[in-house]
Enzyme design. Sequence first.
Site, PDB file in Angstrom:
ATOM      1  N   HIS A  83      -0.196  -0.400   5.265  1.00 41.18           N
ATOM      2  CA  HIS A  83      -1.613  -0.202   4.926  1.00 41.18           C
ATOM      3  C   HIS A  83      -2.386   0.499   6.045  1.00 41.18           C
ATOM      4  O   HIS A  83      -3.461   1.039   5.803  1.00 41.18           O
ATOM      5  CB  HIS A  83      -2.286  -1.510   4.452  1.00 41.18           C
ATOM      6  CG  HIS A  83      -2.651  -2.485   5.524  1.00 41.18           C
ATOM      7  ND1 HIS A  83      -1.885  -3.587   5.831  1.00 41.18           N
ATOM      8  CD2 HIS A  83      -3.726  -2.556   6.335  1.00 41.18           C
ATOM      9  CE1 HIS A  83      -2.468  -4.279   6.794  1.00 41.18           C
ATOM     10  NE2 HIS A  83      -3.585  -3.675   7.115  1.00 41.18           N
ATOM     11  N   ASP A 219       5.204  -4.578   4.510  1.00 41.20           N
ATOM     12  CA  ASP A 219       4.048  -3.807   4.973  1.00 41.20           C
ATOM     13  C   ASP A 219       4.304  -3.093   6.306  1.00 41.20           C
ATOM     14  O   ASP A 219       3.755  -3.470   7.335  1.00 41.20           O
ATOM     15  CB  ASP A 219       2.845  -4.763   5.082  1.00 41.20           C
ATOM     16  CG  ASP A 219       1.523  -4.024   5.091  1.00 41.20           C
ATOM     17  OD1 ASP A 219       1.520  -2.802   5.328  1.00 41.20           O
ATOM     18  OD2 ASP A 219       0.485  -4.672   4.872  1.00 41.20           O
ATOM     19  N   SER A 649      -3.621  -5.770  12.534  1.00 38.74           N
ATOM     20  CA  SER A 649      -2.638  -5.236  11.610  1.00 38.74           C
ATOM     21  C   SER A 649      -1.704  -4.304  12.344  1.00 38.74           C
ATOM     22  O   SER A 649      -2.154  -3.407  13.060  1.00 38.74           O
ATOM     23  CB  SER A 649      -3.327  -4.459  10.497  1.00 38.74           C
ATOM     24  OG  SER A 649      -3.668  -5.332   9.481  1.00 38.74           O
TER      25      SER A 649
END
Length: 714
Positions: A83, A219, A649
């Site tokens: 992402h 991810d 992230s």
Amino acid sequence: MRKIFTLTLLALLALPVIADEGMWIPMLLGKNEAAMQKAGMRITAKDIYDINNACLKDAIILFNQGCTGEYVSAEGLFLTNHHCGYSYITSHSTVEHDYLTNGFWAMTREQELPCPGLTATRLVRMEDVTDQVLEGITPETAESDRTLIIDKNIAKITEHATKGTHYKAIIKPFYYGNQYFMYVNEVFTDVRLVGAPPSNIGKFGGDTDNWMWPRHTGDFSMFRVYADSDNKPAPYSKFNQPYKPLKHLEISLQGVKEGDFTFVFGYPGTTRRYVTSDQMELSANKENPVRIALRDIRLRHYKNAMEQSPAQRLKYASKVASIANGWKKWQGETLGIKRLQGVEQKRFQEIAFQEWADRYKNLRIRDYDYSTVLADLHKNYQQLTPIDLEWTYFSEAVMASDFMTRAHNLYNIYNLCINGKEEEAQAAITKFIQSNDKYFADFDQHTVVDKAIFVETFMYMFKNGFASYYHMSEAQMEQGLNKIYDNSMLNQKGAVEKFFKQYKAKDAAKLLKDPGVEFFSTVYVNIYTAEKRAQYKEANQNINRLMRIYVKGMMTQYPDSNFFPDANLTLRVAYGKVAGFHPADAVYYKPYSTLEGIMQKENPDIYDYVVTPRLHELYNKKDYGRYANEKGEMPVAFIATNHTTGGNSGSPVLNADGRLIGINFDRCWEGTMSDLLFDPDYCRNISLDIRYCLFIIDKYAGATHLVNEMTIVK
Ligand code: ARG
Ligand code: GLU
């Protein structure tokens, strides 16, 4: 019940920072070293951050201004989240080469794809520059002068620090400006896409599973940094070579067990750990419900449209992803704060602070009497809150439709024109017309959705306290909104272009004749009056100043506690352990998920849960190679008690030996209040197990050459 409540609060008062809570400054990690080693760490604080030697920090990257990455090879290869790389994967995708859907793997260096605009920043060193930054400031310095002096000092210090180098320096405030650190950085600008799994893996579970455990999202994505022949940052050139990092992470295939020590090393964006009860009340109980309710409306309309056709689904997917991300997080946050009686906890702490401040009135810092700070803060929040809420409505309701964001653009052009800024106005017009072309590419169906959003969000706002601005009934308002939508040139293809063809800056007033622009300007002028702006600015400045004093006060009140500074997109270490949790009565979540769960969630009819044939094949053959765990399962993700937030992230999750075991990508919904209030029973970060990542690169995609670049330790 009452008694339990009080006891919890007393425990809190004695220990303002809770176990596993905290995002620590790498340079000062010595203070945490003993606790980290006691929790199981086998390396030293110096292995993590050392100004004189290559250390783990040299393997960490700030990916643009909002994600983290980590080097995993001696040739500049790094990992981050899918992402985080999303927009670069998308930008290289075409109908013939749909890398987003099918995945992308550069099989040679020549196939690696340049990503203009993408930066990878390495921290060279950090330094406490508090004294230099605050030079010339006295207790009497007015807040506005303080800012000016600080800005001037900062310019001087950063210039001096980077003179004659290719480094860039920034200075950031900590503890609301009680302390300042300088970060000297090396910013790389030739960054190329190397690999990304198909979105059925990289985004498996989509928005449905977002913020949730159990999770099965692969991810990750991979990039490579290129440098000039001196290994220094350089703009893209085909002559650039793979960058040789001072350090890259070793990867461990040992995996994790419940209770194992882990730490996360990355760039958390924002936390608000020390705010008062008023701010917590405002965020969790006032702003969040407004934002959630208004996003409910938007999401309902977009989701309906998405169900109409695959084309519609694609069109709204990324819009919905970003609207839903905040929407879901705020719900978890507000629930978590209610469950923990967060506002009450804060009030209790404030009572204790007040008692302490009254008792030690003579204990002054910079001549400030702590005994008035809370009352002053409260007064300023009373001034700020109503304005803040109006502005929240504005950004979530008025700015909800594309119609109004586009009307806002035209209103800006109007303002540039009446202020004589013709050149800027012309540039804005050109830009607007370009984006307008794109906007009208899917005109027909979109205006139906957009109009419904425009009318419904505004009506929600109208009914919730804004009716007095407009002298009309609900029915009249609703009718009016529909008319405005239909009659604005913004909603007619070609009309804006036609308008600007004959437009001169002196005709600016004509822009305001468009019903859409006119409506926008009326709403805007009502909500953003000069008076409210001045009041807001004043309250906000006061709050900043008072928070600086309040936080300093709390640190004086609890001299033995190690207060971590709020996250501010600087490099931090969070540590904790792998742990499951009880999200609700009678429910226990185990700390790791496996490929088995992907097969259980599989549903070919639901976009988020489609499993590719290739993954099936590997699953059926149990062809996991060295990536299986000791039970023969293929681990996918795990949770731990590390304190993380947005920006983390892509951060590496490391084991007791400082080896890479996972990539952080989310938090569990039940613990999303951790930006304001950390609860070790509920707060968990979610990480991709590095073994699943390698399995996908190696076994699934056959990009074994990339795994061969890495340093893998069994
Ligand atoms: N919740 C994660 C983070 O804030 C992931 C967001 C992207 N994924 C998504 N399904 N929208 O930011
Ligand atoms: N997904 C988040 C990010 O993009 C991390 C989740 C969180 O907020 O902890 O940084």
